[in-house]
Design a protein around this motif. Structure first.
Motif, mmCIF file in Angstrom:
data_model
loop_
_atom_site.group_PDB
_atom_site.id
_atom_site.type_symbol
_atom_site.label_atom_id
_atom_site.label_comp_id
_atom_site.label_asym_id
_atom_site.label_seq_id
_atom_site.Cartn_x
_atom_site.Cartn_y
_atom_site.Cartn_z
ATOM 1 N N GLU A 63 0.803 -1.220 0.000
ATOM 2 C CA GLU A 63 0.000 0.000 0.000
ATOM 3 C C GLU A 63 0.840 1.275 0.000
ATOM 4 N N VAL A 64 2.130 1.123 -0.185
ATOM 5 C CA VAL A 64 3.022 2.285 -0.188
ATOM 6 C C VAL A 64 2.902 3.039 -1.515
ATOM 7 N N GLU A 65 2.862 4.362 -1.435
ATOM 8 C CA GLU A 65 2.716 5.208 -2.619
ATOM 9 C C GLU A 65 3.983 6.026 -2.858
ATOM 10 N N PRO A 66 4.230 6.425 -4.110
ATOM 11 C CA PRO A 66 5.421 7.228 -4.407
ATOM 12 C C PRO A 66 5.281 8.646 -3.898
ATOM 13 N N VAL A 67 6.401 9.296 -3.637
ATOM 14 C CA VAL A 67 6.392 10.720 -3.291
ATOM 15 C C VAL A 67 5.875 11.498 -4.497
ATOM 16 N N GLU A 68 5.105 12.518 -4.243
ATOM 17 C CA GLU A 68 4.452 13.273 -5.320
ATOM 18 C C GLU A 68 5.449 13.756 -6.373
ATOM 19 N N GLY A 69 5.146 13.428 -7.640
ATOM 20 C CA GLY A 69 5.931 13.917 -8.770
ATOM 21 C C GLY A 69 7.152 13.105 -9.118
ATOM 22 N N ILE A 70 7.433 12.002 -8.392
ATOM 23 C CA ILE A 70 8.686 11.285 -8.610
ATOM 24 C C ILE A 70 8.749 10.619 -9.980
ATOM 25 N N GLY A 71 7.614 10.108 -10.468
ATOM 26 C CA GLY A 71 7.623 9.431 -11.768
ATOM 27 C C GLY A 71 8.040 10.359 -12.887
ATOM 28 N N GLU A 72 7.417 11.517 -12.957
ATOM 29 C CA GLU A 72 7.743 12.487 -14.002
ATOM 30 C C GLU A 72 9.179 12.987 -13.852
ATOM 31 N N TRP A 73 9.608 13.150 -12.603
ATOM 32 C CA TRP A 73 10.968 13.654 -12.359
ATOM 33 C C TRP A 73 12.011 12.634 -12.824
ATOM 34 N N LEU A 74 11.787 11.363 -12.524
ATOM 35 C CA LEU A 74 12.718 10.326 -12.958
ATOM 36 C C LEU A 74 12.764 10.240 -14.482
#
Length: 396
Positions: A86-97
């Motif tokens: 149930e852990v979620e990514p920090v906001e915006g990390i996908g686009e930043w990576l």
């Protein structure tokens, strides 16, 4: 305003609290372990302590000392088995990576391998990372030591390091990285050590434009807070020790490492002047002050024994050994203190845990600045005691 950063050659990122928000999962695991040790704590209370070491958190929550290591081990076993479903990514990390897709990226985390890889695969982020450096067993995991073995691979590279804890900043500093700290309730006392503070990756460009590389005003405020945390009764206690040692014609020895060694040299000079001005004979000796002596003893007997061996030549019962240390764990200073006590000398620890009320413990650059004020206050207290003694002698 900070000038534009050059493009990084390598990006190193912590996992928990930096790539993903795992506070609730870590709190859930902690709650289960604490309950098995009959410790009552709410999930919210536990979550607020996430960011401290497991041992620190469990001690605060009330695990008894004799069960502490067992509880920590139980947490590590449960943590290693969690899939962080149930852990979620920090906001915006996908686009930043994706933006930095071509830049090599490492994960450096004390979390176990299974939850890290499970989350990366579930979120579709695994292909962004060239290397994952993480805990592989129950053995201790030191991020700086882990990077030390890879230092050749990072030499002469522009590195960005992202994390949310003090050990992330220490590891990043070791490789000369630009330091990005993910702000949280647990890291307010050392934010000034970071180059940039961010809350998420969505506003990354705005944050870079708004913040200066080094917030000097923040550092000044932290020093001020640290100075206010000095235990004044410890200042008076050390001043009394120093005056009594001088009155008994015994020698005052001072010892420290690195920045604390520099402080002992300055402290000794101020004390000599204070005693000289008052017409009081006082012998002060800074251990390690002779490069020839300390290098010879270190070479022949090892660094841990060197300071004690230097002191042992002249140390007598009734002498005073004052030890300055930002950690209180330096082996050569611990050895010096124990041996000096065994020989009948008095010792006085100027450690964060002995002379500060709780703030700023364990952050070396800041602690050394606070210690400098502690030494100045002690010298002032010595001067006043000497003046008081002289006035009393004249009146009698």
């Amino acid at each position: 305003m900070y000038t534009k950063l050059s493009k990084p050659d390598l990006i190193i990122m912590d996992f928990d609290g930096t790539l993903v928000d795992s506070r609730y999962e870590l709190a859930r695991i902690s709650h289960k372990v604490l309950s098995s040790f009959k410790v009552t704590a709410t999930l919210n209370d536990i979550r607020l302590k996430i960011g401290l070491t497991t041992e620190e958190r469990f001690r605060i929550h009330g695990v008894e000392s004799e069960h502490l290591q067992e509880a920590v081990a139980a947490f590590e076993v449960a943590h290693a088995k969690s899939d962080y479903a149930e852990v979620e990514p920090v906001e915006g990390i996908g686009e930043w990576l994706e933006r930095f897709r071509e830049t090599p990226k490492w994960i450096l985390s004390s979390a176990p391998e299974f939850p890290i890889k499970s989350v990366l695969e579930r979120l579709g982020l695994d292909h962004y990372f060239n290397r994952v450096i993480c805990r592989s067993s129950s053995d201790s995991f030191n991020k700086t030591d882990q990077l030390r073995s890879s230092i050749q691979a990072t030499a002469n590279q522009a590195i960005w390091h992202f994390g949310d804890e003090i050990d992330d900043l220490q590891a990043g500093t070791y490789v000369g990285a630009v330091l990005f700290l993910l702000e949280g309730t647990h890291n307010s006392s050392y934010r000034f050590l970071a180059d940039f503070l961010i809350t998420n990756y969505t506003r990354f460009d705005e944050t870079m434009a708004e913040q200066r590389n080094c917030d000097l005003f923040s550092y000044i405020k932290e020093v001020q807070r640290g100075v206010e945390s000095i235990e004044l009764d410890q200042v008076q206690a050390l001043a009394a020790y120093l005056c009594n040692t001088a009155a008994c014609n015994r020698t005052i020895y001072l010892a420290g490492n690195g920045g604390c060694y520099a402080l002992t040299s300055h402290f000794a000079t101020d004390l000599r002047r204070a005693f000289l001005t008052a017409g009081v004979r006082a012998l002060t000796y800074v251990l390690g002050n002779s490069v020839e002596t300390i290098s010879s003893l270190s070479n022949d007997m090892g660094w841990n024994q060197a300071l004690w061996k230097e002191a042992s030549v002249s140390l007598l019962p009734g002498d005073l050994v004052v030890i300055l240390s930002t950690s209180g764990r330096s082996f050569n200073l611990v050895e010096l203190e124990q041996q000096a006590k065994d020989k009948g000398a008095s010792t006085f620890r100027v450690y964060p845990q002995t002379v500060l009320s709780g703030a700023h413990r364990g952050i070396a650059p800041l602690t050394e600045d606070i210690f400098s004020t502690f030494c100045s206050l002690t010298t002032l207290a010595v001067r006043r005691k000497l003046l008081w003694n002289a006035t009393n002698q004249k009146s009698s």
